[in-house]
Design an enzyme around this catalytic site. Sequence first.
Site, PDB file in Angstrom:
ATOM      1  N   CYS B 166       0.706  -1.338   0.574  1.00 10.46           N
ATOM      2  CA  CYS B 166      -0.293  -0.392   0.116  1.00 10.46           C
ATOM      3  C   CYS B 166       0.937   1.364   0.081  1.00 10.46           C
ATOM      4  CB  CYS B 166      -1.023   0.120   1.446  1.00 10.46           C
ATOM      5  SG  CYS B 166      -1.538  -1.580   1.212  1.00 10.46           S
ATOM      6  N   HIS B 298      -3.606   8.133   5.096  1.00 15.55           N
ATOM      7  CA  HIS B 298      -3.853   6.692   4.748  1.00 15.55           C
ATOM      8  C   HIS B 298      -5.367   6.042   4.778  1.00 15.55           C
ATOM      9  CE1 HIS B 298      -2.448   3.157   2.739  1.00 15.55           C
ATOM     10  NE2 HIS B 298      -2.526   2.226   4.614  1.00 15.55           N
ATOM     11  N   GLU B 309      -2.650   5.535  13.654  1.00  9.43           N
ATOM     12  CA  GLU B 309      -2.782   6.306  12.473  1.00  9.43           C
ATOM     13  C   GLU B 309      -2.956   8.176  13.088  1.00  9.43           C
ATOM     14  OE1 GLU B 309      -3.990   6.403   8.712  1.00  9.43           O
ATOM     15  OE2 GLU B 309      -2.447   8.878   7.892  1.00  9.43           O
ATOM     16  N   HIS B 335      -8.944   1.849  -2.472  1.00  7.82           N
ATOM     17  CA  HIS B 335      -8.044   1.987  -1.868  1.00  7.82           C
ATOM     18  C   HIS B 335      -7.133   1.198  -2.930  1.00  7.82           C
ATOM     19  CE1 HIS B 335      -3.784   0.815   0.349  1.00  7.82           C
ATOM     20  NE2 HIS B 335      -4.515   0.362   0.838  1.00  7.82           N
TER      21      HIS B 335
END
Lengths: 88, 406
Positions: B166, B298, B309, B335
Amino acid sequence: MSDEVAEKVKAILAEQAVLEPSDVEMTSTLDSLGIDSLGLVEAVFAIEETFDVQVPFNANDPSDSDFDITNVASMIDAVRKLVAEKQG
Amino acid sequence: MGQAGHRVVITGQGAVSALGIGADANMAAMRDGRCGIAEMEFRDIDRLSIKIGGQIKGYRAEDRFSRQEIALYDAFTQFALIAADEAVQQSGIEISEALSLEAGVILGTSGGGLQTVDDNYRTVFAEGKNRVHPFVVPRLMNNAAASHLSMVHGLRGPSFTVATACASSNHAMGQAFQMIRSGLSKVMLTGGAESMLCFGGIKAWEGLRVMSKDGCRPFSKNRNGMVQGEGAAVFVFEEYEHAKARGANILAEVIGFAMSSDAKDIVMPSQNGAARAMQGALKSAGLSGDEVGYINAHGTGTAANDRTECAAVRDVFGAHADTLMISSTKSMHGHLIGGTGAVELLACIMALRDGVIAPTINYEEPDPACDLDVVPNEAREASVNVALTNAFAFGGLNAVLALRAI
């Protein structure tokens, strides 16, 4: 209800925990067995393959799943229900 | 001050995702808070439990590429080529014989030609055939897109592909940035591409049980997992003096980059690893945290990522965490795994250049563990001078870029 389900579920958890099935108690928890999130996902997969059922489990928020992972007993109960539902 | 070296600016952008074809179309959708996630369509989807994704609809390869090209281009390569064409055209850069030696391409991808793999495994395993198309390998290799970009645009300098799940695009753009900053290169095409929306691609992800069946809701208390997308974004990174000398239109300046590794768990994110990557980007740019106005998160929409996060942002920014804005555009385009950081860079450029902050859509319920200003549901006008963009990969590999308005 036979204890075959209980024995198989214990064996699956024992394999993930790298323990003997006899070391897995009904009151054991994933934490006490040292099974982490990935180990749990693998155990759920093994349960599905062993019993040919779909386990309603979301790794994203395990506590919010229909599959009760409180301890070994709760997981065995949940698997029994899934097996019974499958047999209709 | 940050690390010395050449200044690096962005002079071209191109994108294709579920939000549209073209960087402008993607930015307009982000501004409107439009969701590109919907029911997907592909072979055997009835055998999947995850049926939604940010799939590019209404796209026909035949409209853009010749039959021979299609035989060589997996979908991820096609998306990269479309985005790169747009970026190069917009930048107006001419790759002369001399410049071509100092120009390259660094792309991120995670799955590479996964659709090609999927199709051909089906051919040999399911259909029992013993012969596959001769171009299977050049189609599926992870560097296929980077290689075709170098050929189409005549870039003869350093080129390669980065695969860090990712974070692939952010790692790729970070390498391109360092290549120019250090003087190894003058011009780099960089970004990422991904196209995993096929039966095998989604089936694999189902196994991890981190996908949502009903939507991507980053930072919202009722979030229940990630939703995949597909597409590509490519940018022209250029040495500042070179761009200035040719009178290029500069979109933003890239001022810092840092990487860190959690060294901890193959899927669970680490607050410390994320915080160190953000701190590193600030240091690399010579910034104090208070100068950051916007963070493109993210923000995957999993319980663990968003909580971790936000905690890392608090660690790094202290009281300023309550002032800055942070949003996840994955709520709109999904994503894109190895391509995601590239599409998300558009949100940073939009913030810095246009003063428009892309929202986190599908925000329904506050979560005390994510109590930052996540720009819920509607874009916001705000003047932002510095932005960060985060990517934290499976495997614990983190990459953060810092950008400044110009």
